[in-house]
Design a protein around this motif. Structure first.
Motif, short mmCIF file in Angstrom:
data_model
loop_
_atom_site.label_atom_id
_atom_site.label_comp_id
_atom_site.label_asym_id
_atom_site.label_seq_id
_atom_site.Cartn_x
_atom_site.Cartn_y
_atom_site.Cartn_z
N LEU A 78 0.87 -1.17 0.00
CA LEU A 78 0.00 0.00 0.00
C LEU A 78 0.90 1.22 0.00
N LEU A 79 0.69 2.09 -0.94
CA LEU A 79 1.47 3.33 -1.02
C LEU A 79 0.52 4.49 -0.82
N THR A 80 0.87 5.36 0.12
CA THR A 80 0.16 6.63 0.25
C THR A 80 1.19 7.71 -0.07
N TYR A 81 0.77 8.69 -0.83
CA TYR A 81 1.71 9.75 -1.19
C TYR A 81 0.98 11.06 -1.42
N LYS A 82 1.76 12.12 -1.27
CA LYS A 82 1.26 13.46 -1.56
C LYS A 82 2.42 14.21 -2.20
N VAL A 83 2.15 14.79 -3.36
CA VAL A 83 3.15 15.55 -4.10
C VAL A 83 2.58 16.96 -4.26
N PRO A 84 3.41 18.01 -4.07
CA PRO A 84 2.90 19.37 -4.25
C PRO A 84 2.21 19.55 -5.61
N ALA A 85 1.21 20.39 -5.64
CA ALA A 85 0.42 20.61 -6.85
C ALA A 85 1.26 21.15 -8.01
N GLU A 86 2.25 21.94 -7.70
CA GLU A 86 3.11 22.52 -8.74
C GLU A 86 4.55 22.08 -8.52
N PRO A 87 5.25 21.73 -9.53
CA PRO A 87 4.80 21.62 -10.92
C PRO A 87 3.96 20.35 -11.11
N ALA A 88 2.92 20.49 -11.88
CA ALA A 88 1.98 19.39 -12.12
C ALA A 88 2.65 18.20 -12.80
N ALA A 89 3.70 18.46 -13.56
CA ALA A 89 4.39 17.39 -14.28
C ALA A 89 4.93 16.33 -13.32
N ARG A 90 5.34 16.73 -12.13
CA ARG A 90 5.86 15.75 -11.17
C ARG A 90 4.75 14.83 -10.68
N ARG A 91 3.61 15.42 -10.36
CA ARG A 91 2.47 14.60 -9.92
C ARG A 91 2.06 13.64 -11.01
N MET A 92 2.02 14.13 -12.23
CA MET A 92 1.64 13.31 -13.37
C MET A 92 2.65 12.18 -13.58
N ALA A 93 3.93 12.46 -13.40
CA ALA A 93 4.97 11.45 -13.57
C ALA A 93 4.79 10.33 -12.54
N VAL A 94 4.48 10.69 -11.31
CA VAL A 94 4.25 9.67 -10.27
C VAL A 94 3.04 8.83 -10.64
N TRP A 95 1.96 9.48 -11.04
CA TRP A 95 0.74 8.75 -11.42
C TRP A 95 1.02 7.80 -12.58
N ARG A 96 1.71 8.29 -13.60
CA ARG A 96 2.03 7.45 -14.77
C ARG A 96 2.88 6.25 -14.38
N ARG A 97 3.85 6.48 -13.55
CA ARG A 97 4.73 5.39 -13.13
C ARG A 97 3.92 4.32 -12.39
N LEU A 98 3.04 4.74 -11.50
CA LEU A 98 2.23 3.78 -10.75
C LEU A 98 1.26 3.03 -11.65
N LYS A 99 0.61 3.73 -12.57
CA LYS A 99 -0.29 3.05 -13.50
C LYS A 99 0.49 2.10 -14.40
N GLY A 100 1.70 2.49 -14.77
CA GLY A 100 2.56 1.63 -15.58
C GLY A 100 2.99 0.36 -14.85
N MET A 101 2.96 0.40 -13.53
CA MET A 101 3.27 -0.78 -12.72
C MET A 101 2.03 -1.63 -12.52
N GLY A 102 0.86 -1.08 -12.86
CA GLY A 102 -0.39 -1.82 -12.67
C GLY A 102 -1.08 -1.51 -11.35
#
Length: 180
Positions: free
Chosen positions: A8-32
């Motif tokens: 179970l991973l819980t995380y919070k990334v600052p809203a800006e820059p949005a690219a970082r949040r998106m990168a974390v989301w993409r990486r996690l979705k890419g892992m399934g």
């Protein structure tokens, strides 16, 4: 109950820059990973997932965010099934999209046959498209931890695309007197 272990991973990334949040989301979705809610996701416990989540934890910290990784099990069989069904639903959504692309591939080849357009360039283009389908299905299957309901259908559809391309290739070779 044969307990299924998850990370179970819980995380919070600052809203800006949005690219970082998106990168974390993409990486996690890419892992399934399956999201239980914003910033909370689960993955089956494997050594690979542990390693990759630890790397992601470092990236979250570099982005001035915060994360926690826990090992967990469901409270009971019903809760376990809720999580497993989310994994299956995500994979079936991917299989649905894949099957749609198989339909597109078969229609494209049928269009070339109907037009009697038997060229090596078209064959090569369709071969590239088939290889993309093969790679895409392999990626989906790698993330299909609990056996999505549409997995077998997707495999059969890919085999159908392979047969369609083999038939088209034979026609191209016949048209150029290179068969056999």
């Amino acid at each position: 109950m044969n307990e299924v272990m998850w990370l179970l991973l819980t995380y919070k990334v600052p809203a800006e820059p949005a690219a970082r949040r998106m990168a974390v989301w993409r990486r996690l979705k890419g892992m399934g990973a399956v999201y239980l809610q914003n910033g909370v996701c689960v993955l089956p416990k494997t050594d690979d997932h542990i390693r990759r989540l630890k790397m992601l934890e470092n990236e979250v910290a570099e982005a001035k965010g915060d994360s926690v990784i826990l090992e967990t099990v469901a409270l009971d069989r019903a809760q376990e099934e809720k999580v497993v069904s989310r994994f299956k639903a995500d994979r079936d959504e991917a299989y649905d999209e894949f099957i749609d692309k198989c339909d597109d591939f078969e229609r494209e080849v049928a269009k070339e046959i109907a037009a009697k357009h038997y060229t090596y360039a078209e064959l090569e283009e369709n071969d590239v498209d088939l290889k993309k389908l093969q790679g895409w299905l392999a990626k989906i299957e790698k993330l299909d931890f609990y056996g999505g309901e549409r997995a077998e259908e997707a495999r059969m559809r890919l085999k159908g695309c392979e047969v369609v391309l083999d038939d088209y290739a034979r026609r191209v070779f016949d048209a150029h007197d290179e068969d056999g």
